[in-house]
Write an enzyme that holds these catalytic residues in place. Sequence first.
Site, PDB file in Angstrom:
ATOM      1  N   ASN A 114     110.503  -5.948  10.668  1.00  0.00           N
ATOM      2  CA  ASN A 114     111.452  -4.934  10.603  1.00  0.00           C
ATOM      3  C   ASN A 114     112.780  -5.368  10.427  1.00  0.00           C
ATOM      4  O   ASN A 114     113.053  -6.196   9.599  1.00  0.00           O
ATOM      5  CB  ASN A 114     111.208  -3.904  11.660  1.00  0.00           C
ATOM      6  CG  ASN A 114     111.486  -4.432  13.003  1.00  0.00           C
ATOM      7  OD1 ASN A 114     110.546  -5.086  13.583  1.00  0.00           O
ATOM      8  ND2 ASN A 114     112.264  -4.018  13.762  1.00  0.00           N
ATOM      9  N   ASP A 115     113.828  -5.012  11.038  1.00  0.00           N
ATOM     10  CA  ASP A 115     115.259  -5.393  10.788  1.00  0.00           C
ATOM     11  C   ASP A 115     115.577  -6.689  10.211  1.00  0.00           C
ATOM     12  O   ASP A 115     115.132  -7.533  11.061  1.00  0.00           O
ATOM     13  CB  ASP A 115     116.316  -5.002  11.873  1.00  0.00           C
ATOM     14  CG  ASP A 115     115.836  -3.704  12.796  1.00  0.00           C
ATOM     15  OD1 ASP A 115     114.935  -3.098  12.327  1.00  0.00           O
ATOM     16  OD2 ASP A 115     116.292  -3.748  13.816  1.00  0.00           O
TER      17      ASP A 115
ATOM     18  N   GLN B 178     113.354  -9.303  12.246  1.00  0.00           N
ATOM     19  CA  GLN B 178     112.369  -8.926  13.465  1.00  0.00           C
ATOM     20  C   GLN B 178     110.987  -9.183  12.957  1.00  0.00           C
ATOM     21  O   GLN B 178     110.796  -8.792  11.659  1.00  0.00           O
ATOM     22  CB  GLN B 178     112.578  -7.515  13.900  1.00  0.00           C
ATOM     23  CG  GLN B 178     113.997  -7.220  14.429  1.00  0.00           C
ATOM     24  CD  GLN B 178     113.977  -7.543  15.686  1.00  0.00           C
ATOM     25  OE1 GLN B 178     113.654  -7.019  16.713  1.00  0.00           O
ATOM     26  NE2 GLN B 178     114.587  -8.648  16.171  1.00  0.00           N
TER      27      GLN B 178
ATOM     28  N   TRP C  31     104.070  -3.685  14.708  1.00  0.00           N
ATOM     29  CA  TRP C  31     105.182  -4.083  15.572  1.00  0.00           C
ATOM     30  C   TRP C  31     104.740  -4.718  16.720  1.00  0.00           C
ATOM     31  O   TRP C  31     103.612  -4.120  17.469  1.00  0.00           O
ATOM     32  CB  TRP C  31     106.028  -2.968  15.927  1.00  0.00           C
ATOM     33  CG  TRP C  31     107.459  -3.320  16.457  1.00  0.00           C
ATOM     34  CD1 TRP C  31     108.535  -3.614  16.127  1.00  0.00           C
ATOM     35  CD2 TRP C  31     107.791  -3.353  17.971  1.00  0.00           C
ATOM     36  NE1 TRP C  31     109.556  -3.835  16.764  1.00  0.00           N
ATOM     37  CE2 TRP C  31     108.867  -3.702  18.230  1.00  0.00           C
ATOM     38  CE3 TRP C  31     106.840  -3.042  19.040  1.00  0.00           C
ATOM     39  CZ2 TRP C  31     109.297  -3.892  19.280  1.00  0.00           C
ATOM     40  CZ3 TRP C  31     107.279  -3.032  20.166  1.00  0.00           C
ATOM     41  CH2 TRP C  31     108.854  -3.350  20.666  1.00  0.00           C
TER      42      TRP C  31
ATOM     43  N   PHE D  89     115.150  -8.784  20.300  1.00  0.00           N
ATOM     44  CA  PHE D  89     115.369  -7.891  19.428  1.00  0.00           C
ATOM     45  C   PHE D  89     116.455  -8.219  18.705  1.00  0.00           C
ATOM     46  O   PHE D  89     116.932  -9.270  18.628  1.00  0.00           O
ATOM     47  CB  PHE D  89     115.640  -6.553  20.529  1.00  0.00           C
ATOM     48  CG  PHE D  89     114.335  -5.896  20.809  1.00  0.00           C
ATOM     49  CD1 PHE D  89     113.328  -6.310  20.701  1.00  0.00           C
ATOM     50  CD2 PHE D  89     114.285  -4.610  21.180  1.00  0.00           C
ATOM     51  CE1 PHE D  89     112.037  -5.648  21.179  1.00  0.00           C
ATOM     52  CE2 PHE D  89     113.286  -3.841  21.449  1.00  0.00           C
ATOM     53  CZ  PHE D  89     112.127  -4.382  21.566  1.00  0.00           C
ATOM     54  N   SER D  90     117.078  -7.245  17.812  1.00  0.00           N
ATOM     55  CA  SER D  90     117.787  -7.452  16.855  1.00  0.00           C
ATOM     56  C   SER D  90     119.343  -8.026  17.228  1.00  0.00           C
ATOM     57  O   SER D  90     119.651  -7.802  18.352  1.00  0.00           O
ATOM     58  CB  SER D  90     118.130  -6.216  16.045  1.00  0.00           C
ATOM     59  OG  SER D  90     116.989  -5.770  15.058  1.00  0.00           O
TER      60      SER D  90
ATOM     61  N   ARG E   3     121.620  -2.472  22.819  1.00  0.00           N
ATOM     62  CA  ARG E   3     121.074  -3.448  22.103  1.00  0.00           C
ATOM     63  C   ARG E   3     121.793  -3.566  20.596  1.00  0.00           C
ATOM     64  O   ARG E   3     122.568  -2.938  20.193  1.00  0.00           O
ATOM     65  CB  ARG E   3     119.560  -3.217  21.524  1.00  0.00           C
ATOM     66  CG  ARG E   3     119.211  -1.774  21.045  1.00  0.00           C
ATOM     67  CD  ARG E   3     117.755  -1.591  20.854  1.00  0.00           C
ATOM     68  NE  ARG E   3     117.336  -0.152  20.397  1.00  0.00           N
ATOM     69  CZ  ARG E   3     117.129   0.756  21.149  1.00  0.00           C
ATOM     70  NH1 ARG E   3     117.153   0.790  22.281  1.00  0.00           N
ATOM     71  NH2 ARG E   3     116.684   1.961  20.493  1.00  0.00           N
ATOM     72  N   ASP E   4     121.251  -4.702  19.790  1.00  0.00           N
ATOM     73  CA  ASP E   4     121.743  -4.902  18.520  1.00  0.00           C
ATOM     74  C   ASP E   4     123.196  -5.287  18.505  1.00  0.00           C
ATOM     75  O   ASP E   4     123.769  -4.713  17.408  1.00  0.00           O
ATOM     76  CB  ASP E   4     121.367  -3.865  17.639  1.00  0.00           C
ATOM     77  CG  ASP E   4     119.836  -3.303  17.644  1.00  0.00           C
ATOM     78  OD1 ASP E   4     119.145  -3.973  18.251  1.00  0.00           O
ATOM     79  OD2 ASP E   4     119.522  -2.011  17.635  1.00  0.00           O
TER      80      ASP E   4
ATOM     81  N   TRP F 273     110.438   3.708  10.337  1.00  0.00           N
ATOM     82  CA  TRP F 273     109.657   3.861  11.392  1.00  0.00           C
ATOM     83  C   TRP F 273     108.779   5.022  11.305  1.00  0.00           C
ATOM     84  O   TRP F 273     109.084   5.937  10.815  1.00  0.00           O
ATOM     85  CB  TRP F 273     110.308   4.211  12.817  1.00  0.00           C
ATOM     86  CG  TRP F 273     111.158   3.019  13.156  1.00  0.00           C
ATOM     87  CD1 TRP F 273     112.509   2.700  13.308  1.00  0.00           C
ATOM     88  CD2 TRP F 273     110.559   1.706  13.728  1.00  0.00           C
ATOM     89  NE1 TRP F 273     112.899   1.587  13.593  1.00  0.00           N
ATOM     90  CE2 TRP F 273     111.536   0.891  13.907  1.00  0.00           C
ATOM     91  CE3 TRP F 273     109.540   1.315  13.796  1.00  0.00           C
ATOM     92  CZ2 TRP F 273     111.538  -0.403  14.500  1.00  0.00           C
ATOM     93  CZ3 TRP F 273     109.036   0.009  14.609  1.00  0.00           C
ATOM     94  CH2 TRP F 273     110.202  -0.803  14.690  1.00  0.00           C
TER      95      TRP F 273
HETATM   96  C1  FRU Z   1     115.759  -0.849  14.776  1.00  0.00           C
HETATM   97  C2  FRU Z   1     115.269  -1.509  16.173  1.00  0.00           C
HETATM   98  C3  FRU Z   1     116.360  -1.975  16.993  1.00  0.00           C
HETATM   99  C4  FRU Z   1     115.624  -3.023  17.831  1.00  0.00           C
HETATM  100  C5  FRU Z   1     114.372  -3.532  16.841  1.00  0.00           C
HETATM  101  C6  FRU Z   1     113.243  -3.656  17.720  1.00  0.00           C
HETATM  102  O1  FRU Z   1     114.763  -0.533  13.871  1.00  0.00           O
HETATM  103  O2  FRU Z   1     114.552  -0.432  16.916  1.00  0.00           O
HETATM  104  O3  FRU Z   1     117.220  -1.080  17.534  1.00  0.00           O
HETATM  105  O4  FRU Z   1     116.402  -4.087  18.203  1.00  0.00           O
HETATM  106  O5  FRU Z   1     114.342  -2.348  16.084  1.00  0.00           O
HETATM  107  O6  FRU Z   1     112.230  -4.489  16.753  1.00  0.00           O
END
Ligand code: FRU
Length: 454
Positions: A22-23, A39, A47, A83-84, A147-148, A279
């Site tokens: 993902n991200d 990710q 996931w 995570f991101s 997060r992120d 998602w």
């Molecule tokens: C965004 C997200 C982030 C998180 C990550 C988890 O798509 O939900 O907020 O860090 O993916 O994989």
Amino acid sequence: MIKSESKLRPMFHITGGNGWINDPNGLIFHDGRYHAFFQYNPHDTEWGNISWGHVVSDDLTHWEQMPTALVPSADGADKDGCFSGSAIEWKGKIRLIYTGHSVDNDTGAVTQVQCLASSDDGVRFVKHGVVIGTDRLPNGYYPSDFRDPKVWRKNDKFWCVIAARAVGGKGRVLLYSSDDLSTWNFVGDLFGKDTEGEMIECPDYRDDLGVLIISEMARPAEGGIHLNSCTTRWLSGALDYDNGRFTCRASGICDHGFDFYAPQTFNGAPVLISWLNMWGRTVPAKKYGFNGMLSVPRSLSVANGELCQTPVVNCRKVFETAVNDRLEDKFKIGKIVISAAELRKFKILLRKNARNYTRLELTNGEWIFDRSHSGESISGNEKDADSIAGIRRMPFSVKNTTEIIIVGDEFSIEIFINGKALSSTIYPDPHADALELELDCASCVYSRYDIVEE
Ligand code: FRU
């Protein structure tokens, strides 16, 4: 072990090879090369076990697979996922700042904190533990939704935006600062109030453009946009670094297509890459043995107060021709550019064979994108009848010249019209490569480009 019927992969879009991605994370131009992390679940096409995959490129088109950069530790702050996050160069080394995600084994309570890692060679990363813990989160925000981190440098300091959620409320963006990447101080809550999305994810601020980019979960649809379950917006304005407040002058959706989320820009270049998926959507991952890819890199600028995106692909022109009203060609992987004056009618069918086609058409003053006949079906948490039918719309602004850039790869079509983007994945028959163009305009030039071989 991931088993699949097909070994087909995108040619120049980043994937994890096999498995789930993902991200985009940690995008950085360092020592003359572009690093992209993402990710990654190397063990499954769903996931889980979230690690950081890593690829490197000289030209943003040909990517070299590197060893996985971060994996969850057996115990501690990132035991349930790395995570991101983002990357920055400091004292000649790449530093990664990412979210450690952990779930309490007894209570199930989630905690998210920001962790640091660094590398001497840009390949192997060493973790340095938590640098922004819940003790740095002011009262009134959930420690489970923090997060992120996206970090950048300005005025001899590091700055970082982090997504958060107000207790009993919705998405927020918090600003932190640091002198050394290890000790961080809270500066402010950028909007000082909830956004409309249930939670913000992956905030990114570009000081050179004065643009904040945010991804939002479950933002209600409005005026024909935000039709995906999660959406991404740009906001242009000014960041007050002293008070940690952002004043928004204009905003808009980053992409009008089905598959675009959690974008990030490179530290060191105003270039954006996003996750080319959404998602909640089911894609034929088991058949192909991979799930998810990243978008084509896009060079960003602001024109007339609006965010403009131009794809960056290392390619060479194969041919160019004037089109009067109709053209047939072959196009699958690479780029086409169509420049049309006084456009009155336009219809293009891409990746066409007897069964499949993907359509872009100008109808009643708007662009219609149609993937209902694109190939394998994709379904998800759609909000409206158009989306269920595979249709997306984008406004058409009459200009002296309409420049349409289409970037195609094995499983994607990304369309850029005078700087506005519409991106979607497709899973057509691998042999579907016919193109048909019909238009009515004062004059038109059609050019086809091939990817430059490595
Ligand atoms: C965004 C997200 C982030 C998180 C990550 C988890 O798509 O939900 O907020 O860090 O993916 O994989």
